[in-house]
Design an enzyme around this catalytic site. Structure first.
Site, short mmCIF file in Angstrom:
data_model
loop_
_atom_site.label_atom_id
_atom_site.label_comp_id
_atom_site.label_asym_id
_atom_site.label_seq_id
_atom_site.Cartn_x
_atom_site.Cartn_y
_atom_site.Cartn_z
N GLN A 250 0.79 -1.18 0.10
CA GLN A 250 -0.12 0.33 -0.19
C GLN A 250 0.72 1.84 -0.08
O GLN A 250 0.86 2.01 -0.33
CB GLN A 250 -1.03 -0.05 0.94
CG GLN A 250 -2.13 -1.15 1.19
CD GLN A 250 -2.96 -0.74 -0.27
OE1 GLN A 250 -3.72 -0.20 -0.28
NE2 GLN A 250 -2.68 -1.67 -0.84
N HIS A 253 1.45 3.37 -3.06
CA HIS A 253 0.84 4.48 -3.18
C HIS A 253 0.90 5.77 -4.10
O HIS A 253 0.69 6.42 -4.68
CB HIS A 253 -0.56 4.29 -3.22
CG HIS A 253 -2.20 3.31 -3.62
ND1 HIS A 253 -2.82 3.62 -3.96
CD2 HIS A 253 -2.30 2.35 -2.49
CE1 HIS A 253 -4.17 2.60 -4.05
NE2 HIS A 253 -3.61 1.70 -3.50
N GLU A 318 -7.94 3.76 7.05
CA GLU A 318 -8.61 2.78 5.85
C GLU A 318 -8.98 2.20 5.93
O GLU A 318 -9.75 1.34 5.59
CB GLU A 318 -7.93 4.35 4.85
CG GLU A 318 -9.04 3.77 2.98
CD GLU A 318 -8.23 3.95 2.27
OE1 GLU A 318 -8.79 4.12 0.87
OE2 GLU A 318 -6.46 4.44 2.33
N HIS A 319 -7.26 1.28 5.54
CA HIS A 319 -7.34 -0.34 5.41
C HIS A 319 -6.88 -0.68 7.19
O HIS A 319 -6.24 0.00 7.52
CB HIS A 319 -6.42 -0.57 4.50
CG HIS A 319 -7.22 -0.26 3.36
ND1 HIS A 319 -6.25 0.58 2.39
CD2 HIS A 319 -7.65 -0.11 1.91
CE1 HIS A 319 -6.69 1.24 1.58
NE2 HIS A 319 -7.91 0.41 0.91
N ASP A 352 -9.02 -4.05 -2.41
CA ASP A 352 -9.13 -2.80 -3.93
C ASP A 352 -9.54 -3.41 -5.17
O ASP A 352 -9.40 -1.44 -5.69
CB ASP A 352 -7.40 -2.17 -3.69
CG ASP A 352 -6.85 -1.07 -2.85
OD1 ASP A 352 -7.96 -1.22 -1.98
OD2 ASP A 352 -5.46 -1.65 -3.01
N HIS A 412 -46.48 29.47 13.52
CA HIS A 412 -46.21 27.60 13.75
C HIS A 412 -46.67 26.89 14.67
O HIS A 412 -48.24 26.68 13.93
CB HIS A 412 -45.13 27.11 14.55
CG HIS A 412 -43.82 26.70 13.53
ND1 HIS A 412 -43.09 28.53 13.57
CD2 HIS A 412 -42.26 26.30 13.41
CE1 HIS A 412 -42.48 27.47 12.60
NE2 HIS A 412 -41.73 26.86 12.86
#
Length: 440
Positions: A250, A253, A318-319, A352, A412
């Site tokens: 990862q 990336h 995230e992961h 992914d 109201h």
């Protein structure tokens, strides 16, 4: 107390870098808002060297791009999209419309209505993110979105054939060969040649993520999905080799993608550090992965699995790849994560690319308050109300009148009073609360 065998960049440096990104994105958005297509073209030329007659592909250009994709690659794309579509359809089946009579004569309900127009960004950059087309376009299609615009940057001076194929097969109505901030801004703000959308989705680099953040409010967004984050939680039931592979897998990336190991075994931690150095000598993407690991990588050694969980929750990554003797402990007890991958047989790359769950996930600790992209993100839940009888209208009206006056909203209250007079035969004075003695 947790011990850090390796730390990443100083948080103050990260904050300073984020500020520079914010300023750059703000300037780009202002330029596009003022000058539309002209600014988009200038930015595309500047950042991508790309200035075609039209950024939108014609039907024949789409056919030409798909024809350049290897047939085996097309079959793989279709397989991946089938998995994504299947899971999205199962998720949508859980979202049912509701109508219920909560009091005699009072009916409440909700409907799930798809967003009208969505812009799906598919990153290109160093790697063509073909899978992002499945995750956004195909999922939006399952949700029933009427107009799906998909955008991705050019690759080597042309539309990337596999990305175009994935967009088209996923169900995109319009395909733009346009990248970066200029792509998401053009879709959100609209130009003379690009009609605006109602919502932006899809991952991207720090500039795209910041553009979505600044555009939120003018359009909806899926979530804050910046540079990839991966967390490996492991004990000595696995080896450092596998941990290193999953971290670097990862980190490649991009240079700002955090990768963190949390373990209760110092031996495993040191084995992983050594294995990472070995892999960086042979990994084809080592130039990017090494910088990412150097600046953002961390190794945290904890006393036990409870402390591992606490540290993982704090990071809210995230992961989360869990490789422990009892991975279900983390599934049952963790609440702050984008997606979890349980056991050594699975990994983040499966999620992914192909397994069927969505890979557009929360970063920057956003997992504390949101999950990832899914079919429900494209659906708006709208409520409605219906009162079926005079008695029900008068009955609810008396409560409503008093509660409105409790807050000082006389207008109201009169809306309620009018129903009490008309349907209940009682006669409250205009702009006054119905007294408790009149309930009858």
């Amino acid at each position: 107390m947790a011990e850090y065998l390796k730390k990443g960049m100083d948080p103050a440096e990260v904050i300073a870098a984020d500020a520079q990104v914010r300023d750059a994105v703000e300037d780009i958005l202002q330029a596009i808002e003022k000058r539309g297509d002209q600014a988009v073209r200038e930015l595309s030329e500047k950042f991508d060297g790309w200035s075609p007659a039209s950024f939108r592909l014609s039907a024949s250009e789409i056919e030409d791009a798909i024809a350049r994709v290897d047939p085996d690659d097309l079959e793989d794309i279709k397989f991946a999209q089938a998995q994504v579509r299947e899971f999205a359809e199962r998720q949508k089946a859980c979202l049912v419309d509701l109508e219920v009579e909560t009091l005699p004569g009072v009916v409440l309900g909700h409907k799930h209505i798809p967003v009208n127009a969505v812009g799906c960004y598919v990153p290109g950059g160093k790697y063509p993110m073909v899978a992002s087309a499945h995750m956004s376009v195909a999922t939006a299609k399952v949700a029933g979105v009427k107009r799906i615009v998909a955008a991705a940057p050019p690759s080597d001076g042309a539309p990337h054939p596999s990305i175009v194929a994935a967009m088209h097969l996923g169900g995109a109505d319009e395909i733009l060969v346009l990248g970066g901030v200029q792509a998401v801004a053009a879709m959100a703000l609209g130009t003379d040649t690009i009609a605006p959308v109602d919502m932006l989705v899809g991952p991207g680099n720090m500039f795209v993520a910041e553009a979505k953040r600044q555009l939120f409010g003018r359009v909806g967004i899926d979530l804050f999905a910046g540079p990839t984050e991966t967390l490996v939680i492991a004990d000595d039931s696995v080896d450092g080799e596998l941990c290193a592979i999953d971290l670097l897998g990862q980190a490649e990336h991009g240079p700002t993608s955090p990768a963190v190991l949390i373990t209760d075994s110092e031996t495993l931690a040191r084995e992983t550090l050594a294995a990472i150095e070995r892999h960086l000598e042979v990994l084809p993407t080592a130039e990017v992965a090494r910088r990412s690991w150097q600046d953002y990588g961390q190794v945290i050694v904890c006393a036990d699995r409870d402390e591992m969980r606490v540290e993982a929750e704090r990071l809210a990554f995230e992961h989360v790849q869990v490789m422990t003797r009892d991975p279900d402990y983390f599934l049952d007890n963790m609440v702050n994560y984008g997606a979890m991958f349980l056991g050594p047989r699975t990994n983040v790359a499966f999620g992914d690319k192909v397994i069927g769950t969505n890979h557009t996930l929360p970063t920057k600790r956003a997992a504390r308050y949101t999950g990832g992209l899914w079919v429900g993100k494209f659906l708006k839940t709208h409520t409605y109300q219906r009162v079926l009888s005079d008695e029900a209208s008068a009955y609810v009206g008396e409560y409503a009148s008093r509660l409105c006056m409790l807050e000082g909203f006389a207008g109201h209250a009169e809306q309620a009073n009018a129903r009490v007079r008309r349907y209940g035969g009682r006669d409250p004075e205009p702009y006054t609360a119905v007294t408790r003695s009149r309930r009858g």
